[in-house]
Design an enzyme around this catalytic site. Structure first.
Site, PDB file in Angstrom:
ATOM      1  N   TYR A 147       0.824  -1.210   0.000  1.00 40.65           N
ATOM      2  CA  TYR A 147       0.000   0.000   0.000  1.00 40.65           C
ATOM      3  C   TYR A 147       0.859   1.261   0.000  1.00 40.65           C
ATOM      4  O   TYR A 147       0.471   2.285  -0.557  1.00 40.65           O
ATOM      5  CB  TYR A 147      -0.907   0.038   1.239  1.00 40.65           C
ATOM      6  CG  TYR A 147      -2.253  -0.628   1.060  1.00 40.65           C
ATOM      7  CD1 TYR A 147      -2.346  -1.966   0.689  1.00 40.65           C
ATOM      8  CD2 TYR A 147      -3.429   0.071   1.279  1.00 40.65           C
ATOM      9  CE1 TYR A 147      -3.579  -2.577   0.547  1.00 40.65           C
ATOM     10  CE2 TYR A 147      -4.668  -0.536   1.141  1.00 40.65           C
ATOM     11  CZ  TYR A 147      -4.736  -1.856   0.769  1.00 40.65           C
ATOM     12  OH  TYR A 147      -5.950  -2.453   0.632  1.00 40.65           O
ATOM     13  N   LYS A 197       3.183 -15.393   2.104  1.00 44.25           N
ATOM     14  CA  LYS A 197       3.464 -16.034   0.817  1.00 44.25           C
ATOM     15  C   LYS A 197       4.973 -16.308   0.770  1.00 44.25           C
ATOM     16  O   LYS A 197       5.691 -15.832  -0.116  1.00 44.25           O
ATOM     17  CB  LYS A 197       2.982 -15.103  -0.315  1.00 44.25           C
ATOM     18  CG  LYS A 197       2.886 -15.751  -1.689  1.00 44.25           C
ATOM     19  CD  LYS A 197       1.775 -16.777  -1.827  1.00 44.25           C
ATOM     20  CE  LYS A 197       1.877 -17.474  -3.185  1.00 44.25           C
ATOM     21  NZ  LYS A 197       1.042 -18.681  -3.276  1.00 44.25           N
ATOM     22  N   ASP A 229      -2.976 -18.163   0.170  1.00 43.17           N
ATOM     23  CA  ASP A 229      -4.001 -18.747  -0.712  1.00 43.17           C
ATOM     24  C   ASP A 229      -4.735 -19.875   0.017  1.00 43.17           C
ATOM     25  O   ASP A 229      -5.959 -20.005  -0.055  1.00 43.17           O
ATOM     26  CB  ASP A 229      -3.387 -19.209  -2.043  1.00 43.17           C
ATOM     27  CG  ASP A 229      -2.143 -20.065  -1.887  1.00 43.17           C
ATOM     28  OD1 ASP A 229      -1.576 -20.124  -0.763  1.00 43.17           O
ATOM     29  OD2 ASP A 229      -1.709 -20.672  -2.885  1.00 43.17           O
TER      30      ASP A 229
HETATM   31  C1  IPM Z   1     -10.399  -1.275   3.890  1.00 47.49           C
HETATM   32  C2  IPM Z   1     -10.689  -0.647   2.563  1.00 47.49           C
HETATM   33  C3  IPM Z   1      -9.556   0.306   2.197  1.00 47.49           C
HETATM   34  C4  IPM Z   1      -8.277  -0.512   2.110  1.00 47.49           C
HETATM   35  C5  IPM Z   1      -9.790   1.110   0.909  1.00 47.49           C
HETATM   36  C6  IPM Z   1     -11.097   1.865   0.924  1.00 47.49           C
HETATM   37  C7  IPM Z   1      -8.639   2.062   0.623  1.00 47.49           C
HETATM   38  O1  IPM Z   1     -10.880  -1.624   1.597  1.00 47.49           O
HETATM   39  O2  IPM Z   1     -10.253  -0.534   4.888  1.00 47.49           O
HETATM   40  O3  IPM Z   1     -10.318  -2.502   3.966  1.00 47.49           O
HETATM   41  O4  IPM Z   1      -7.954  -1.063   1.057  1.00 47.49           O
HETATM   42  O5  IPM Z   1      -7.569  -0.596   3.105  1.00 47.49           O
END
Ligand code: IPM
Ligand code: MG
Length: 369
Positions: A147, A197, A229
């Site tokens: 992320y 993984k 998985d």
């Molecule tokens: C979550 C959501 C968020 C994430 C999105 C909205 C950015 O899916 O909190 O799980 O991916 O973390």
């Protein structure tokens, strides 16, 4: 407890956010009276509501409010259909939600999934797979991994583009989330399953090593490693084998939605995102896992329970008010037992139940406090 004023930033956001937040605040006000607390609840726009108000998904004033608050009670943000001309970096998901997680160092995301007995029918799995009930705590790392890793970009190459995301974890990042997961397991059924993984990813190898090392501090907890998985498959085949399920950021995103479905409805699932405790106080961010649900927004159809249970988690984790948190959780359980059902958990064939709207559900829960 004390007469200390507890400052709550209430950011309802978009879609069903405002409606379910309204019910959570109603319940908090009831708890406040009953237990003689002093809550200062300040509402501020975020998400598309922030863009509409001042042109930013996370308005400066909203961020400033969060900084002077003790906890954030969050609704939900993001309306995929809206204004495609707004660049992705400025859209609510990245500019508000991910920014807040990062800004406040909220590395530990707790998503407790339980299937209440009365709602066994709402679980998509056959009865014999539900065993004595499903009770899983997903612990998701929330500020690292793919992320946030750099580089993160899309570049032009001959014939098209190339998109790059980077998965990166340090020993220290894995250690601190592993401690959170082991401590949670210690206070539950003492089993921790760590999903990774390690058969393909460098990150997976490090994850597995570090979690194993941290586990040596928790001899009473049984640690099991599982490829992610397989974990996805085991969740639907035999969900009762899981107690605490530990995952890195993206795996946790995926598996927590899968686990949520087992709990009967996304509308029931609260979450807590916590940072490091300072002077014994843990700043936290509390939100329902379900999202904005634009299709039912504004119609008094949404289930407010996830938002209300998120408020309970806030009382417990940020304010140390365990009795009040339990009072909310028990009120929710009693309301469900009494047959109150929003559309997502309503089954007309179930005897003794009646369908209610968002407001009626909030009122019924407040009345049970
Ligand atoms: C979550 C959501 C968020 C994430 C999105 C909205 C950015 O899916 O909190 O799980 O991916 O973390
Ligand atoms: Mg998600």
């Amino acid at each position: 407890m004390s007469s200390k004023i507890l400052r709550i930033a209430a950011l309802a956001g978009d879609g069903i956010g405002p409606e379910v937040m309204h019910e959570a605040i109603k319940v908090l006000r009831t708890v406040e009276k009953k237990f003689h607390f002093a809550f200062e609840i300040s509402e501020a726009p975020v998400g598309w509501a922030g863009i509409d108000a001042v042109g930013k998904a996370l308005p400066d004033a909203t961020l400033a409010l969060c900084k002077r608050s003790d906890a954030i009670l969050f609704g939900s943000v993001g309306l995929p259909g809206r204004d495609p001309t707004i660049p992705k970096e400025e859209r609510p998901e990245r500019a508000a939600l991910l920014r807040l997680r990062r800004e406040f160092g909220l590395f530990a995301n707790l998503r407790p999934v339980t299937l209440p007995k009365a709602l066994a029918h709402a679980c998509p799995l056959a009865k014999d797979r539900q065993g004595d009930g499903i009770d899983i705590l997903v612990v998701r790392e929330l500020t690292g991994g793919v992320y946030f890793g750099e580089p993160k970009k899309t570049e032009k190459i001959p014939g098209g583009h190339r998109a790059i995301d980077t998965m990166v974890y340090t020993t220290q990042e894995i250690e601190r989330i592993a401690h959170v997961a082991f401590q949670a397991a210690r206070s539950r059924r003492k089993k921790l399953t760590s999903a990774d993984k390690a058969n393909v990813l460098e990150n997976g190898v490090l994850w597995r090593d570090v979690v194993t090392q941290v586990g040596k501090h928790y001899p009473e907890v049984t640690l099991e490693h599982m490829f992610v998985d397989n974990a996805a498959m085991q969740l639907v085949l035999r969900p009762t084998q899981f107690d605490v399920l530990l995952c890195e950021n993206m795996f946790g995103d995926i598996l927590s939605d899968e686990a949520a479905a087992l709990g009967g409805s996304l509308g029931l699932l609260p979450s807590a995102s916590l940072g490091t405790a300072t002077n014994g106080n843990t700043f936290g961010f509390y939100e329902p896992a379900g999202g904005t649900a634009p299709d039912i927004a504004g119609k008094n159809l949404a289930n407010p329970i996830a938002q209300i249970l998120s408020a309970a988690l806030m009382l417990r984790h940020s304010f140390g008010l365990n009795d009040a948190a339990m009072a909310i959780e028990k009120a929710v359980a009693r309301t469900i037992d009494a047959g109150c059902r929003t559309g997502d958990i309503f089954n007309p064939n179930e005897p003794g139940v009646h369908q209610v709207g968002t407001r009626e559900m909030g009122e019924a829960i407040a009345a049970e406090i």
